[in-house]
Design a protein around this motif. Structure first.
Motif, mmCIF file in Angstrom:
data_model
loop_
_atom_site.group_PDB
_atom_site.id
_atom_site.type_symbol
_atom_site.label_atom_id
_atom_site.label_comp_id
_atom_site.label_asym_id
_atom_site.label_seq_id
_atom_site.Cartn_x
_atom_site.Cartn_y
_atom_site.Cartn_z
ATOM 1 N N ASP A 42 108.696 3.220 42.037
ATOM 2 C CA ASP A 42 109.071 3.740 40.711
ATOM 3 C C ASP A 42 110.193 4.769 40.831
ATOM 4 O O ASP A 42 111.118 4.783 40.019
ATOM 5 C CB ASP A 42 107.863 4.381 40.024
ATOM 6 C CG ASP A 42 106.947 3.346 39.382
ATOM 7 O OD1 ASP A 42 107.289 2.145 39.446
ATOM 8 O OD2 ASP A 42 105.909 3.746 38.823
ATOM 9 N N ALA A 43 110.088 5.640 41.838
ATOM 10 C CA ALA A 43 111.101 6.682 42.028
ATOM 11 C C ALA A 43 112.462 6.054 42.291
ATOM 12 O O ALA A 43 113.476 6.491 41.737
ATOM 13 C CB ALA A 43 110.693 7.599 43.177
ATOM 14 N N THR A 44 112.475 5.015 43.104
ATOM 15 C CA THR A 44 113.732 4.330 43.430
ATOM 16 C C THR A 44 114.313 3.658 42.186
ATOM 17 O O THR A 44 115.519 3.728 41.929
ATOM 18 C CB THR A 44 113.505 3.284 44.541
ATOM 19 O OG1 THR A 44 112.977 3.953 45.693
ATOM 20 C CG2 THR A 44 114.793 2.577 44.915
ATOM 21 N N ARG A 45 113.429 3.040 41.398
ATOM 22 C CA ARG A 45 113.853 2.381 40.155
ATOM 23 C C ARG A 45 114.480 3.386 39.188
ATOM 24 O O ARG A 45 115.552 3.140 38.625
ATOM 25 C CB ARG A 45 112.640 1.708 39.487
ATOM 26 C CG ARG A 45 112.927 0.340 38.934
ATOM 27 C CD ARG A 45 111.741 -0.334 38.230
ATOM 28 N NE ARG A 45 110.398 0.094 38.580
ATOM 29 C CZ ARG A 45 109.622 -0.486 39.500
ATOM 30 N NH1 ARG A 45 110.053 -1.521 40.194
ATOM 31 N NH2 ARG A 45 108.402 -0.038 39.733
ATOM 32 N N ILE A 46 113.826 4.525 39.020
ATOM 33 C CA ILE A 46 114.335 5.553 38.098
ATOM 34 C C ILE A 46 115.666 6.112 38.603
ATOM 35 O O ILE A 46 116.625 6.259 37.844
ATOM 36 C CB ILE A 46 113.292 6.685 37.926
ATOM 37 C CG1 ILE A 46 112.045 6.143 37.209
ATOM 38 C CG2 ILE A 46 113.891 7.855 37.148
ATOM 39 C CD1 ILE A 46 110.843 7.076 37.250
ATOM 40 N N MET A 47 115.730 6.408 39.904
ATOM 41 C CA MET A 47 116.959 6.952 40.489
ATOM 42 C C MET A 47 118.134 5.995 40.277
ATOM 43 O O MET A 47 119.226 6.415 39.884
ATOM 44 C CB MET A 47 116.718 7.234 41.987
ATOM 45 C CG MET A 47 117.900 7.825 42.740
ATOM 46 S SD MET A 47 119.159 6.627 43.169
ATOM 47 C CE MET A 47 118.259 5.621 44.370
ATOM 48 N N LEU A 48 117.901 4.702 40.535
ATOM 49 C CA LEU A 48 118.978 3.712 40.366
ATOM 50 C C LEU A 48 119.372 3.566 38.893
ATOM 51 O O LEU A 48 120.550 3.371 38.576
ATOM 52 C CB LEU A 48 118.551 2.352 40.946
ATOM 53 C CG LEU A 48 118.528 2.294 42.480
ATOM 54 C CD1 LEU A 48 117.941 0.967 42.965
ATOM 55 C CD2 LEU A 48 119.920 2.517 43.076
ATOM 56 N N HIS A 49 118.381 3.691 38.001
ATOM 57 C CA HIS A 49 118.670 3.656 36.565
ATOM 58 C C HIS A 49 119.592 4.819 36.186
ATOM 59 O O HIS A 49 120.574 4.631 35.454
ATOM 60 C CB HIS A 49 117.376 3.711 35.741
ATOM 61 C CG HIS A 49 117.603 3.857 34.273
ATOM 62 N ND1 HIS A 49 117.665 2.777 33.416
ATOM 63 C CD2 HIS A 49 117.804 4.971 33.515
ATOM 64 C CE1 HIS A 49 117.906 3.223 32.185
ATOM 65 N NE2 HIS A 49 117.980 4.551 32.210
ATOM 66 N N VAL A 50 119.278 6.000 36.705
ATOM 67 C CA VAL A 50 120.093 7.187 36.395
ATOM 68 C C VAL A 50 121.488 7.036 37.016
ATOM 69 O O VAL A 50 122.500 7.351 36.373
ATOM 70 C CB VAL A 50 119.405 8.473 36.908
ATOM 71 C CG1 VAL A 50 120.311 9.674 36.714
ATOM 72 C CG2 VAL A 50 118.070 8.670 36.198
ATOM 73 N N HIS A 51 121.535 6.547 38.248
ATOM 74 C CA HIS A 51 122.811 6.335 38.940
ATOM 75 C C HIS A 51 123.708 5.402 38.121
ATOM 76 O O HIS A 51 124.925 5.610 38.031
ATOM 77 C CB HIS A 51 122.528 5.730 40.320
ATOM 78 C CG HIS A 51 123.746 5.403 41.110
ATOM 79 N ND1 HIS A 51 124.572 6.373 41.647
ATOM 80 C CD2 HIS A 51 124.291 4.210 41.459
ATOM 81 C CE1 HIS A 51 125.563 5.790 42.291
ATOM 82 N NE2 HIS A 51 125.420 4.477 42.192
#
Ligand code: TYC
Length: 102
Positions: free
Chosen positions: A53-62
């Protein structure tokens, strides 16, 4: 007959407190310098996200510039923002975290 009582009764109804608290979105903002791994770490540490989930959110923000970390009551949201900003400052990353009323 009843001591002068006019017969008017005062009836007090109690009502269960069901008012919902105001809720606040905690958002992280993209920047060009904060390492991706640091953002993932922050999301796992302060927002109890899984690695996935953290990776998904980070990539979404990126990709999109901004993303939601979670929704909390005022004081909890404020604490999360402070924790993220303190960690970012400590590691000299420009990561920004804000809260907004839902
Ligand atoms: N854009 C950053 C990079 O390319 C990664 C990043 C993602 C930074 C999310 C902040 O909230 C952020 N290293």
């Amino acid at each position: 007959p009843n001591g002068g009582d006019s017969g008017t009764a005062v009836v007090t109804k109690t009502r269960t407190a069901t008012k919902r608290p105001n809720m606040y979105r905690v958002l992280i903002l993209n920047d060009d310098y904060t390492p991706m791994e640091f953002v993932v770490h922050v999301l796992m540490r302060f927002f109890q996200k899984s690695q996935e989930d953290a990776t998904r959110i980070m990539l979404h923000v990126h990709t999109n510039g901004v993303g939601e970390c979670g929704v909390y009551t005022y004081e909890v949201a404020e604490t999360k923002v402070t924790q993220v900003m303190d960690a970012a400052r400590k590691h000299q990353h420009p990561l920004q975290c804000v809260m907004e009323k839902k």
